[in-house]
Design a protein around this motif. Structure first.
Motif, PDB file in Angstrom:
ATOM      1  N   VAL A  68       0.705  -1.057   0.138  1.00 57.01           N
ATOM      2  CA  VAL A  68      -0.023  -0.156   0.132  1.00 57.01           C
ATOM      3  C   VAL A  68       0.744   1.336   0.004  1.00 57.01           C
ATOM      4  N   ARG A  69       0.420   2.270  -0.797  1.00 61.15           N
ATOM      5  CA  ARG A  69       1.007   3.540  -0.819  1.00 61.15           C
ATOM      6  C   ARG A  69      -0.052   4.325  -0.183  1.00 61.15           C
ATOM      7  N   LEU A  70       0.218   5.111   0.868  1.00 64.33           N
ATOM      8  CA  LEU A  70      -0.724   5.866   1.364  1.00 64.33           C
ATOM      9  C   LEU A  70      -0.107   7.410   1.460  1.00 64.33           C
ATOM     10  N   VAL A  71      -1.340   8.104   0.654  1.00 63.99           N
ATOM     11  CA  VAL A  71      -0.968   9.779   0.614  1.00 63.99           C
ATOM     12  C   VAL A  71      -2.027  10.603   1.194  1.00 63.99           C
ATOM     13  N   SER A  72      -1.661  11.696   1.769  1.00 66.84           N
ATOM     14  CA  SER A  72      -2.877  12.376   2.401  1.00 66.84           C
ATOM     15  C   SER A  72      -2.418  13.936   2.019  1.00 66.84           C
ATOM     16  N   SER A  73      -3.608  14.495   2.180  1.00 66.29           N
ATOM     17  CA  SER A  73      -3.525  16.049   2.239  1.00 66.29           C
ATOM     18  C   SER A  73      -2.820  16.224   3.431  1.00 66.29           C
ATOM     19  N   PRO A  74      -2.040  17.732   3.574  1.00 64.34           N
ATOM     20  CA  PRO A  74      -1.397  17.992   4.665  1.00 64.34           C
ATOM     21  C   PRO A  74      -2.215  18.746   5.764  1.00 64.34           C
ATOM     22  N   LEU A  75      -3.646  19.021   5.485  1.00 64.09           N
ATOM     23  CA  LEU A  75      -4.855  19.331   6.509  1.00 64.09           C
ATOM     24  C   LEU A  75      -4.663  18.510   7.488  1.00 64.09           C
ATOM     25  N   GLU A  76      -4.695  19.267   8.734  1.00 62.37           N
ATOM     26  CA  GLU A  76      -5.027  18.448   9.978  1.00 62.37           C
ATOM     27  C   GLU A  76      -5.906  17.402  10.159  1.00 62.37           C
ATOM     28  N   ARG A  77      -7.082  17.345   9.517  1.00 65.01           N
ATOM     29  CA  ARG A  77      -8.333  16.526   9.470  1.00 65.01           C
ATOM     30  C   ARG A  77      -7.975  15.399   8.566  1.00 65.01           C
ATOM     31  N   ALA A  78      -7.472  15.577   7.560  1.00 69.14           N
ATOM     32  CA  ALA A  78      -6.962  14.617   6.645  1.00 69.14           C
ATOM     33  C   ALA A  78      -5.783  13.655   6.952  1.00 69.14           C
TER      34      ALA A  78
END
Length: 189
Positions: A68-78
């Protein structure tokens, strides 16, 4: 199955397709009822953490044994949502600025209609420049997803972002809008 051509086996299996999982962050703690957009300080509520844990556990069960490659927005909730997925999936968390919420001139305003506040915002110099066109959001989301697919083509790709960017990314792939590569096709379910 394989077929023999001469004396060399030829693999007739179709290439495995990479799946992309688009995940919206959990419920946000927002006691003032504001449009939070890109504003800092809007993390998950207790219910949002619970939602993220349940979703992460469900996906972990489904992806058991897959890279799995997991990528997120930098905003706190994400990022908080993605942290639950990182724990459940045993995946490192990558942050990508292109997955951020769409820019809006409504940030900080009440979610309910408040005519005086909205009129004051409309009259602020530069207020309209805070709006990010849908085509730009779709293009940056698609560029991010395509880059992460190219980086780890055999991994399941889990993207944690925000409602509008997810809808626009989905539309961009379903209608082949903004493709950086000719012939890239995607199906969404």
């Amino acid at each position: 199955p394989s077929a023999l051509v001469g004396s060399a086996p030829v693999d007739r299996q179709p290439p495995e397709l990479q799946r992309v999982w688009l995940v919206r962050h959990g419920e946000v703690r927002n006691p003032e009822g504001l449009t939070y957009g890109r504003l800092p300080g809007f993390g998950l509520s207790a219910r949002g953490h619970e939602q993220a844990q349940i979703a992460a556990a469900g996906l972990a069960k489904r992806l058991d044994g897959h890279e799995v490659r997991l990528v997120s927005s930098p905003l706190e909730r994400a990022h908080q949502t993605a942290a639950h997925f990182a724990d459940a999936l045993g995946a490192a968390l990558i942050t990508d600025e292109r997955l951020i919420e769409a820019g809006s001139m409504r940030e900080g305003l009440p979610r309910r209609v408040a005519p005086a506040a909205y009129l004051a915002r409309l009259l602020e110099p530069g207020a309209w420049q805070k709006r990010e066109p849908a085509a730009r959001v779709a293009a940056r989301m698609r560029a991010s997803i395509e880059e992460h697919i190219r980086t780890e083509p055999r991994s399941e790709l889990v993207i944690v972002s925000h409602q509008l960017p997810i809808w626009l990314a989905r539309a961009a792939f379903e209608h082949d809008v903004g493709s950086s590569r000719a012939g890239v096709r995607a199906g969404c379910a």
